[in-house]
Each structure stands twice: as structure tokens, then as C-alpha cells.
Scaffold this motif. Structure first.
Motif, short mmCIF file in Angstrom:
data_model
loop_
_atom_site.label_atom_id
_atom_site.label_comp_id
_atom_site.label_asym_id
_atom_site.label_seq_id
_atom_site.Cartn_x
_atom_site.Cartn_y
_atom_site.Cartn_z
N ILE A 1 9.22 89.84 9.33
CA ILE A 1 10.61 90.02 9.84
C ILE A 1 10.41 89.19 11.40
CG2 ILE A 1 12.16 91.62 11.28
CD1 ILE A 1 11.41 93.70 9.24
N GLY A 2 9.27 89.51 11.81
CA GLY A 2 8.88 88.68 12.87
C GLY A 2 9.06 87.29 12.90
N ALA A 3 8.46 86.59 12.00
CA ALA A 3 8.19 85.23 11.88
C ALA A 3 9.62 84.62 11.63
CB ALA A 3 7.28 85.01 10.41
N VAL A 4 10.43 85.23 10.68
CA VAL A 4 11.92 84.82 10.53
C VAL A 4 12.70 84.90 11.42
CG1 VAL A 4 13.94 84.86 8.72
CG2 VAL A 4 11.77 84.85 7.94
N GLY A 5 12.68 86.22 12.24
CA GLY A 5 13.37 86.53 13.28
C GLY A 5 13.21 85.49 14.66
N ALA A 6 11.92 85.35 14.88
CA ALA A 6 11.27 84.20 15.96
C ALA A 6 11.95 82.88 15.48
CB ALA A 6 9.75 84.30 16.13
N PHE A 7 11.72 82.38 14.24
CA PHE A 7 12.41 81.12 13.99
C PHE A 7 13.89 81.03 14.20
CE2 PHE A 7 14.73 78.75 10.39
CZ PHE A 7 14.44 77.64 10.67
N ILE A 8 14.66 82.05 13.66
CA ILE A 8 15.99 82.14 14.10
C ILE A 8 16.43 81.86 15.51
CG2 ILE A 8 18.32 83.63 13.76
CD1 ILE A 8 17.03 84.36 11.17
N VAL A 9 15.82 83.01 16.37
CA VAL A 9 15.98 82.92 17.67
C VAL A 9 15.66 81.51 18.48
CG1 VAL A 9 15.13 83.97 19.98
CG2 VAL A 9 15.88 85.44 18.14
N GLY A 10 14.43 80.98 17.99
CA GLY A 10 14.04 79.76 18.32
C GLY A 10 14.89 78.65 18.31
N ALA A 11 15.58 78.66 17.15
CA ALA A 11 16.52 77.76 16.77
C ALA A 11 17.83 77.98 17.42
CB ALA A 11 16.89 77.54 15.15
N TRP A 12 18.53 79.10 17.70
CA TRP A 12 19.82 79.36 18.04
C TRP A 12 19.59 79.59 19.56
CZ3 TRP A 12 22.14 84.94 17.33
CH2 TRP A 12 23.55 84.72 17.82
N VAL A 13 18.65 80.13 20.15
CA VAL A 13 18.55 80.36 21.45
C VAL A 13 18.04 79.21 22.27
CG1 VAL A 13 17.75 81.90 23.46
CG2 VAL A 13 18.81 83.03 21.31
N LEU A 14 16.88 78.81 21.56
CA LEU A 14 16.02 77.82 22.54
C LEU A 14 16.22 76.40 22.04
CD1 LEU A 14 12.94 80.06 22.56
CD2 LEU A 14 14.34 79.79 24.29
N ASN A 15 17.17 76.04 20.86
CA ASN A 15 17.47 74.87 20.56
C ASN A 15 16.49 74.18 19.90
OD1 ASN A 15 20.29 74.98 21.14
ND2 ASN A 15 19.76 74.68 23.16
N GLU A 16 15.29 74.87 19.25
CA GLU A 16 14.24 74.39 18.53
C GLU A 16 14.73 73.73 17.27
OE1 GLU A 16 11.59 77.45 17.90
OE2 GLU A 16 10.86 77.46 20.14
N PRO A 17 14.00 72.64 16.92
CA PRO A 17 14.48 71.78 15.80
C PRO A 17 14.88 72.47 14.34
CG PRO A 17 12.35 70.91 16.33
CD PRO A 17 13.00 71.86 17.40
N LEU A 18 15.86 72.04 13.76
CA LEU A 18 15.73 72.85 12.36
C LEU A 18 15.59 71.41 11.47
CD1 LEU A 18 18.98 75.02 12.46
CD2 LEU A 18 16.34 75.72 12.21
N SER A 19 15.07 71.82 10.24
CA SER A 19 15.03 70.77 9.14
C SER A 19 15.30 71.33 7.87
CB SER A 19 13.51 69.99 9.18
OG SER A 19 12.48 70.82 9.12
N LEU A 20 15.31 70.70 6.94
CA LEU A 20 15.46 71.42 5.42
C LEU A 20 14.07 72.11 5.23
CD1 LEU A 20 17.03 72.06 3.05
CD2 LEU A 20 16.38 69.50 2.08
N MET A 21 12.97 71.40 5.67
CA MET A 21 11.76 72.10 5.32
C MET A 21 11.32 73.42 5.98
SD MET A 21 7.81 70.38 5.14
CE MET A 21 8.41 69.30 4.16
N ARG A 22 11.66 73.42 7.29
CA ARG A 22 11.70 74.68 8.18
C ARG A 22 12.63 75.73 7.38
NH1 ARG A 22 12.13 74.43 14.11
NH2 ARG A 22 10.60 76.14 13.78
N ILE A 23 13.88 75.30 7.15
CA ILE A 23 14.89 76.22 6.67
C ILE A 23 14.44 77.01 5.19
CG2 ILE A 23 17.11 76.59 5.76
CD1 ILE A 23 18.07 74.73 8.17
#
Length: 107
Positions: free
Chosen positions: A65-87
Motif C-alpha cells: 500500500i505504501g509503495a503503490v500509494g507513494a507512486f501515485i502521490v509522486g506522479a499525481w502531486v509531485l509530477n514525477e515521471p510515468l512510464s509504461l514500465m513504472r505503471i
């Protein structure tokens, strides 16, 4: 109740990870305090969930939960890069969480 405690603990893991980033190495007071309080409550709720859930299940779900949640918050709030591999990696973690939940004894 154990699963509810575990879910809230996982959400608080996302909260403390986000605020740890915002604390800039614990150099900012309020984000640092939020980090520490969220950590303590998260650990306490994880501990409560482990009264009935197996260690491996509880810890894997909490960190997932922490890993996926942090990934989502990072992408959504902090504009961290998304890629097909990360998703795809996040989707695999979610799949693992679902399997952990389905394989766990009733609590």
C-alpha cells in the motif's frame, strides 16, 4: 478489524513518505513532525493488525500500500515521471496485494 487497521496503516505510510520528502531532510519543522506522527500511528496500527494477521501478509500488504500509494502521490502531486514500465510495476504490486489478501486466513 485487522484489515481496517492495516489499510489505515498503509495509507499513513503514504502520508509519512510524502511529508518526509516535503521535510527536505528533516530541515522543515511541520513536515518533519507530520512525518514522525504518521510513522508512529502507522507502526502502531500495523502492530495491532499483526495480532491476528500473519507477519508476512501484514507486512507485505502494508509496504505494498505504501509503495503503490507513494507512486501515485509522486506522479499525481509531485509530477514525477510515468512510464509504461513504472505503471506495470505498480500493477504487479497491486496484483500481489490482492493475492496476499485472498490467501490470508480470515481475521
Amino acid at each position: 478489524m485487522a484489515w481496517i487497521y492495516l489499510f489505515i496503516a498503509g495509507v499513513l505510510e503514504v502520508v509519512w513518505a510524502f511529508y518526509m520528502k516535503q521535510s527536505e531532510g528533516f530541515s522543515r519543522l511541520w513536515p518533519s513532525l507530520i512525518t514522525l506522527v504518521a510513522m508512529i500511528i502507522s507502526f502502531a496500527l500495523l502492530s495491532l493488525s499483526m495480532r491476528t494477521l500473519p507477519l508476512g501478509t501484514a507486512y507485505a500488504v502494508w509496504t505494498g500500500i505504501g509503495a503503490v500509494g507513494a507512486f501515485i502521490v509522486g506522479a499525481w502531486v509531485l509530477n514525477e515521471p510515468l512510464s509504461l514500465m513504472r505503471i506495470s510495476a505498480a500493477a504487479l504490486i497491486v496484483g500481489g496485494l490482492i493475492l496476499m489478501k485472498l490467501s490470508a486466513p480470515a481475521a
